[in-house]
Design an enzyme around this catalytic site. Structure first.
Site: not given
Ligand code: F6P
Length: 548
Positions: A206, A212, A267-268, A353, A384, A512
């Site tokens: 965005k 990254e 973004g999300r 977030e 399990h 960051k």
């Protein structure tokens, strides 16, 4: 404004919890044969059964009172009307416009956003068709066989989750890959074995400033040019999805190869925008439109249904009931479908977030718990691994069980076994096993009196553990769209009631900033040693051992 936890509605709920706490759900079911029918909602192809919750009609009425006092109705209308409800970033929150298949005007700052949304969809359609049909050629004239999405957070999890969920609809000749982690292993293991001539990279960010993503994109570019050698190849093998044309150009991607979206898409909440390009490439644009349609149907339900019959609102209120009045600190998302295996990860970002906030939207510290920890895994694997703690541990963990009735991969009795396991868990969590039942069971198995005394405490299940069950017919693009929109609106309602801004994420900034400082110091010993002793010691240890 009175603090939320000082309001009459809050106080009524707090005192009501002491009435509900001793109640056993198994008794509530016995006393009211209509309970399941009364506490179910069918909408958009989803059946939500919320009857296995520690709640009575009075609980729901009190929770609805809280929602009314928080003006949930006003908040939902303000969001759809394009108001700048993301106050700390001064932005509107209009992901609903991206899937507004009715195409009715949605206004933002006096302008209808729909023509821009439709134009962006058309561009996605034409590009995804070209890639799928082989018309889009790589630099050496070959069709694309592998698409690698490079992005992180919302620019990764949505398309990753949806491509996996809708794998059944994919053409196996076109393979989708996702790289998010800045650990070079992620990228290099992904491109191992890929042919640069037939690989297309989508750089999804965005902001187009995310360390990254840009680091991975540069390494991918170098990998490509290692074989194709000519800089001109980049234009045929790299496209960008972003709101930041300037940074995209700076990176070296032609804006002709850029798919735009807008700052009013968080973004999300962005998989409905061009961030969903990998989904469109994977399943075709018609499938992508179906997904948008499913989400739009849920939007319509959320916007118009009375709060008392509103699926996202009911789920939000039950969540608040447990977090704030029963002190539950986590919530499990348990999809019983392998295709939905990334749904817990996706919802983890969407929820944590959004509502992992410690101050209200007015900047005052909250005096109550907000977003819970979201976690989970798919299918019977979790049974399990961690279900032991849910059944007999010391914490209350409300769970959402999500299961399709039909599988895309029917084979023998797999689906029946899966379905039986899912329902068995919700039943076991609700009913538990009493002392008497456990004793009878052991007697019937022939255990002697001494063994029974020893084992009895271990064999008792307290039960009374809350669950929602969500049934869908099958994992289709439409149902996936409805399901995701359901959770988005649930999160929105919770944020509105908690008075937090669900659409910013300042909490990710500090790490960051410090990473930038430490990065320089890792490389240069002369740089200042301004850290705490632990961090400084770890930096020195790293430098020393890197040298070796
Ligand atoms: O982790 C913070 C965050 O800003 C997320 O909200 C976002 O989804 C992610 O980073 C990626 O951001 P971008 O799409 O700008 O690269």
């Amino acid at each position: 404004m009175t603090e939320l936890n000082k309001t009459a509605e809050w106080a009524a709920l707090a005192s009501h919890w002491s009435e509900v706490e001793p109640l056993q759900m198994r008794d509530l079911f016995r006393e009211n044969p209509e309970r399941s029918e009364q506490m179910s909602i069918r909408q958009c192809g989803i059946l939500l059964d919320y009857s296995k919750n520690r709640a009575t009609q009075k609980t729901l009425n009190l929770l609805l009172g809280l929602a009314n006092a928080a003006d949930v109705d006003g908040w939902r209308r303000r969001m759809f009307a394009g108001e700048r409800i993301n106050n700390t970033e001064n932005r509107a929150v209009l992901h609903v416009a991206l899937r507004n298949r009715s195409n009715r005007p949605i206004w933002f700052d006096g302008e209808d956003v729909m023509p821009g949304v439709n134009e962006a969809l058309n561009k996605m359609e034409s590009f995804s068709n070209d890639v799928r049909s082989g018309q889009w050629k790589g630099f050496t004239g070959k069709a694309i066989t592998d698409v690698v999405n490079i992005g992180i957070g919302g620019s990764n999890l949505g398309p990753l989750m949806a491509c996996e969920a809708l794998k059944h609809y994919q053409d196996p000749k076109l393979r989708l890959h996702f790289v998010s982690n800045v650990d070079s292993t992620h990228l290099l293991e992904t491109v191992k074995g890929l042919n640069p001539e037939t690989t297309l990279f989508i750089v999804a960010s965005k902001t187009f400033t995310t360390q990254e993503t840009l680091t991975n994109a540069l390494t991918a570019r170098a990998w490509l040019l290692d074989t194709l050698t000519d800089e001109k190849a980049v234009a045929r093998h790299f496209v960008a999805v972003s709101t930041n044309a300037e940074q995209v150009t700076k990176f070296g991607i032609d804006t002709d190869n850029m798919f735009e979206f807008w700052d009013w898409v968080g973004g999300r909440y962005s998989l409905w925008s061009a961030i969903g390009l990998p989904i469109a490439i994977a399943i075709g644009m018609s499938g992508f439109y179906e997904m948008l349609q499913g989400a739009h149907e849920m939007d319509e339900h959320f916007l118009h249904a009375d709060l008392s019959e509103n699926m996202p609102v009911i789920m939000a209120l039950l969540g608040i009931w447990y977090v704030d009045f029963a002190q539950a600190r986590t919530q499990a998302i348990l999809p019983y479908d392998q295709y939905l295996r990334y749904l817990p990860d996706y919802l983890q970002q969407a929820d944590m977030e959004s509502n992992g906030k410690r101050v209200t939207r007015f900047g005052r510290p909250v005096e109550y718990a907000t977003g819970p920890v979201i976690w989970g895994t798919a299918g019977t694997d979790g049974q399990h691994a961690f279900y032991q703690l849910i059944h007999q541990g010391t914490q209350m963990i409300p769970c959402d069980f999500i299961i399709p009735i039909n599988s895309h991969n029917e084979s023998g009795d797999h689906q029946q076994i899966l379905f039986a396991n899912c329902l068995a868990q919700t039943e076991a969590l609700m009913k538990g096993k009493t002392r008497k039942e456990a004793r009878q069971e052991m007697e019937a198995a022939g255990l002697d009196a001494e063994q029974i005394v020893d084992l009895l405490p271990h064999k008792i299940f307290p039960g009374n553990k809350p669950t929602n069950t969500l049934l869908i017919d099958r994992v289709t693009p439409g149902r996936l769209g409805s399901l995701i929109a359901l959770y988005e609106h649930k999160i929105f309602v919770q944020g509105a009631i908690w008075r937090v801004n669900s659409f910013d994420q300042w909490g990710v900034e500090l790490g960051k900033q410090l990473a930038g400082v430490i990065l320089e110091e890792l490389l240069d010993e002369e740089k200042s040693n301004s850290h705490d002793a632990s961090t400084q010691g770890l930096i020195s240890y790293y430098r020393h051992h890197r040298k070796k």
